[in-house]
Design a protein around this motif. Structure first.
Motif, PDB file in Angstrom:
ATOM      1  N   PHE A 282      43.150  26.180  45.400  1.00 15.30           N
ATOM      2  CA  PHE A 282      43.752  24.849  45.486  1.00 15.30           C
ATOM      3  C   PHE A 282      44.383  24.676  46.865  1.00 15.30           C
ATOM      4  O   PHE A 282      45.487  25.122  47.131  1.00 15.30           O
ATOM      5  CB  PHE A 282      44.776  24.665  44.367  1.00 15.30           C
ATOM      6  CG  PHE A 282      44.133  24.451  43.031  1.00 15.30           C
ATOM      7  CD1 PHE A 282      43.798  23.175  42.600  1.00 15.30           C
ATOM      8  CD2 PHE A 282      43.822  25.530  42.213  1.00 15.30           C
ATOM      9  CE1 PHE A 282      43.182  22.973  41.381  1.00 15.30           C
ATOM     10  CE2 PHE A 282      43.207  25.342  40.988  1.00 15.30           C
ATOM     11  CZ  PHE A 282      42.881  24.056  40.568  1.00 15.30           C
TER      12      PHE A 282
ATOM     13  N   THR B 264      41.402  21.100  44.888  1.00 15.46           N
ATOM     14  CA  THR B 264      40.793  22.226  45.592  1.00 15.46           C
ATOM     15  C   THR B 264      40.277  21.838  46.975  1.00 15.46           C
ATOM     16  O   THR B 264      40.268  22.657  47.894  1.00 15.46           O
ATOM     17  CB  THR B 264      39.636  22.823  44.780  1.00 15.46           C
ATOM     18  OG1 THR B 264      38.721  21.774  44.422  1.00 15.46           O
ATOM     19  CG2 THR B 264      40.148  23.496  43.511  1.00 15.46           C
TER      20      THR B 264
ATOM     21  N   THR C   3      39.612  29.729  37.949  1.00 19.20           N
ATOM     22  CA  THR C   3      40.818  29.428  38.699  1.00 19.20           C
ATOM     23  C   THR C   3      41.915  29.033  37.715  1.00 19.20           C
ATOM     24  O   THR C   3      41.694  28.960  36.514  1.00 19.20           O
ATOM     25  CB  THR C   3      40.563  28.326  39.744  1.00 19.20           C
ATOM     26  OG1 THR C   3      41.707  28.186  40.570  1.00 19.20           O
ATOM     27  CG2 THR C   3      40.242  26.996  39.090  1.00 19.20           C
TER      28      THR C   3
END
Length: 285
Positions: A235, A255, A278
């Motif tokens: 991110f 991101t 993630t």
């Protein structure tokens, strides 16, 4: 013991995960884009939600934490080219406008979670020509909300993504303080880079502003509350946005930058038959 309540509201099935004290919770509506509609801490709801948009399938939900996939932001004329073909993509992608499935729920003395699934279909492939499975696991532990994200590419070619989240935090004020050592921010209102002094006043701004994340912790101070975000290093940006006549400010982990499917310079490429994982967590003080 944490609890998970399943209930019906306006023809939708909702799930609420609750702390044993009842002082913190998250509420999820899988059928409306796998969205978190509520997040409470210290016995207070922290998210803005326009329920009329939630229950009207023809509208984008204004509020909660919409999921942005496969893209965050907008495209030029809502179009992009890939492998010699032109496609049209809605703002912020497909995940928030399609129903998700519930895979699993679990609770014990330490935490509770719900896992939800969004998978490709004939309708998604007409817009985004890839086979995929996206699994989000929303976990409540204490007053912390953890969002684990798994993006699985089921195609035989690499799959371009730049996902994000779009949290709407309740706020009567439009000034946001940010604990970020970055020196500049990008203002989408006039397409200019500007000096960052520690806070941004969104009053009278129609479009968003973007800041680069220089580390994996971001603290946003908003109307007497601190929003602590932690995330892995995928991110790269924090985006701020509001509507002037509404009582919210969005503090969004992205991101990549807006419009990457047009530029195709800094995409996340998930290899064929591989998975990109993630996570982001929120804690409000």
């Amino acid at each position: 013991m944490y609890t998970i309540e399943r209930f019906e509201k306006e023809m939708f099935t909702m799930y609420q995960l609750k702390h044993p004290t009842g002082n913190s919770w998250i509420t999820v509506c899988p059928e409306r884009g796998g969205i978190i509609t509520g997040y409470g801490t210290n016995n207070e709801e922290r998210l803005y939600l326009n329920e009329a948009t939630l229950f009207d399938r023809k509208k984008n939900v204004r509020g909660g934490i919409p999921v942005l996939f496969p893209i965050s932001g907008q495209l030029e004329n809502k179009q992009y080219h890939w492998d010699g073909k032109q496609y049209e993509m809605p703002n912020h992608g497909l995940a928030r406008i399609h129903p998700w499935e519930v895979l699993e729920t679990y609770s014990d003395e330490d935490h509770a979670f719900i896992s939800v699934l969004f998978r490709s279909s004939l309708s998604t492939k007409a817009v985004y020509p890839f086979d995929f499975k996206v699994i989000f696991t929303y976990t409540l532990r204490g007053d912390q909300l953890l969002i684990h994200q798994s993006y699985e590419n089921l195609s035989d070619t690499s799959m371009p993504i730049y996902p994000g989240l779009h949290p709407y935090f309740k706020s009567d004020k439009k000034v946001v303080g940010l604990d970020l050592p970055t020196k500049t921010y990008f203002d989408y209102n006039d397409e200019e880079e500007k000096a960052f002094t520690g806070q941004i006043d969104l009053t009278n701004l129609k479009e968003a502003v973007r800041l680069e994340n220089t580390h994996t912790r971001v603290k946003a101070t908003l109307d007497r509350q601190s929003i602590n975000m932690e995330m892995n290093d995928a991110f790269h940006y924090t985006v701020l946005w509001t509507e002037q006549d509404q009582r919210f400010v969005c503090v969004e982990p992205w991101t990549r930058k807006n419009g990457e499917m047009n530029k195709q310079e800094n995409l996340i490429e998930v290899p064929a038959r591989d998975t990109f994982d993630t996570w982001v967590s929120f804690q409000i003080i």
